[in-house]
Design an enzyme around this catalytic site. Structure first.
Site, short mmCIF file in Angstrom:
data_model
loop_
_atom_site.label_atom_id
_atom_site.label_comp_id
_atom_site.label_asym_id
_atom_site.label_seq_id
_atom_site.Cartn_x
_atom_site.Cartn_y
_atom_site.Cartn_z
N GLY A 1 8.30 47.27 33.85
CA GLY A 1 8.24 48.68 34.25
C GLY A 1 6.86 49.08 34.71
O GLY A 1 6.02 48.22 34.99
N ASN A 2 6.62 50.36 34.82
CA ASN A 2 5.28 50.85 35.17
C ASN A 2 5.02 52.17 34.45
O ASN A 2 5.90 52.70 33.78
CB ASN A 2 5.14 50.96 36.69
CG ASN A 2 6.10 51.98 37.26
OD1 ASN A 2 5.99 53.17 37.01
ND2 ASN A 2 7.07 51.49 38.03
#
Ligand code: CTP
Length: 411
Positions: free
Chosen positions: A218-219
């Site tokens: 993810g980020n």
């Protein structure tokens, strides 16, 4: 201020202005403002505080506004003046003049008169026009209260003017003139209807690409900017499909916003392609993963080996795809996160993906851009012109972003 242009486009039905007057000498100017508003087809209601009545009479305000004037929670017949109804009635609220005392109460949520109770119940834009003597205006407490009020999304705090004050000295603290306030009201009302009959698609947040049933890539995107843009478009009359990934802030509740969850790059791509044909504009602010895991494990990967190799495949570029599908009436807005050659790289993205505007995030140690409250943006348009929107809280940037989009839609 450009009143003329906005004047013509305002919806012809009467707009409703609720004016709260507090106890400052500048209250004598409010009857002029009321007359200006009534002459320009606004409906006006007035609330006065106890001390405002020393500076302007209820009779004057009632005659000019053609309405009864509210001064207490109960009227002479002991009927309740419902502040919620007053708040619901108004399209815009103005507090002018706002004394140091009222500013402090507004900043701290006091509720000991009808005006303050109405302010606390009000969810649309409130214009606040301070007025006081220069020493009071310069006092750090007053300045802190002004700062607090300015940071609240619904408030528009007007400047004060320099000039002769009630005390006889010259300085900063004079309330701005009625025609200045009138122009601000015109602009706010115009903006509230700017996206009527327009449909928008906005993406927000991060996509999570699964590795196995419990892990993902993810980020750090929080979704704050995209959600603030969706809210701003909705508040200006637009209908918004909010296609959101993983977010760190609550989803907005607005009747014009239709939230659609899209947790991975592929699901977000499918949703965007599905709805793009219906909309007039698309704002792609989500941080979409550029790569996804090729063979997602169906059960939790065990820690059996010293190394783990994940094979990643490129995701589909949503902005680029919509750029290929774009019709002439549609406006396509993208973002770019850049660490160097910001304008040059962002402009390349604009051309490559056939976007109309790109908002470039400058990612640096001073401006992390992700998962923080503030950000610095540069806007780049198709003609290659760029300008800085400055560093602001994300909801203030959202207003500036939507202003830019509105400008481009006009062209
Ligand atoms: N974007 C998209 N689909 C993707 C990746 C990005 O629609 N699969 C969009 C983003 O929402 C943003 C714009 O493309 O509006 C630019 O994103 P950015 O991450 O800055 O650029 P990339 O195109 O991914 O290029 P790079 O990471 O190489 O800078």
């Amino acid at each position: 201020m450009d009143v003329v242009e906005t004047n013509q486009k305002i919806n012809s039905s009467k707009k409703r202005v609720l004016i709260g007057i507090t106890g400052g000498i500048a209250a004598y100017k409010i009857p002029l403002l009321i007359r200006l508003l009534v002459q320009n087809n606004y409906e006006v209601k007035v609330i006065v505080t106890e001390s405002a009545q020393h500076f302007v009479t209820i009779e004057t305000l009632s005659v000019l506004s053609k309405n009864i004037v509210y001064k207490d929670f109960f009227n002479e017949k002991y009927e309740w003046n419902n502040h919620i109804h007053l708040a619901d009635w108004a399209d815009i609220m103005l507090i002018a003049p706002a004394t140091a005392n009222t500013l402090a109460k507004l900043a701290y949520g006091y509720c000991d008169n009808l005006l303050l109770a109405t302010y606390l119940s009000y969810t649309k834009k409130v214009i606040i026009a301070p007025a006081m003597d220069a020493e009071m205006w310069e006092h750090p407490t007053v300045q802190e209260n002004i700062k607090t009020l300015k940071e609240r999304k619904n408030n528009i705090v007007l400047p004060v003017e320099y000039g002769e004050l009630a005390s006889g000295i010259k300085g900063w603290g004079r309330m701005v003139e009625p025609d200045f306030i009138f122009n601000v009201i015109q602009k706010v009302i115009f903006k509230a209807n700017q996206f009527n009959n327009k449909k928008a698609l906005v993406t927000a947040g991060a996509t999570y690409e699964p590795i196995d049933p419990v892990r993902f890539i993810g980020n750090r995107s929080s979704g704050k900017t995209g959600i603030a843009i969706a809210e701003e478009l909705a508040q200006r009359g637009g209908e918004v499909y909010l296609i959101y990934g993983h977010i760190q802030v609550p989803l907005p509740h607005h009747p014009n916003i239709y939230p659609i969850f899209a947790g991975t790059a592929q699901v977000m791509y499918d949703a965007c392609v599905k709805y793009f044909g219906e909309v007039d504009l698309a704002v792609l602010s989500a941080a979409v993963a550029d790569y996804t895991v090729e063979n997602v494990a169906t059960s939790k990967i065990k820690k059996e080996n010293d190394n783990l190799v994940l094979h990643l495949a490129k995701t589909k570029d949503i902005l680029k795809t919509l750029g290929e599908q774009k019709k002439t009436h549609q406006l396509l807005v993208g973002f770019a996160l850049e660490t160097e050659n910001v304008i040059e790289n962002a402009y390349k993205k604009l051309i490559l993906k056939n976007a109309d505007i790109i908002f470039a995030n400058i990612s640096s140690a001073e401006n992390p851009a992700f998962n923080v409250d503030e950000n610095e943006l540069i806007v780049i348009s198709k003609d290659g012109i760029s300008k800085s929107l400055g560093k602001h809280k994300k909801y203030i940037l959202a207003e500036k972003i939507v202003d830019e989009i509105a400008d481009q839609l006009k062209k």
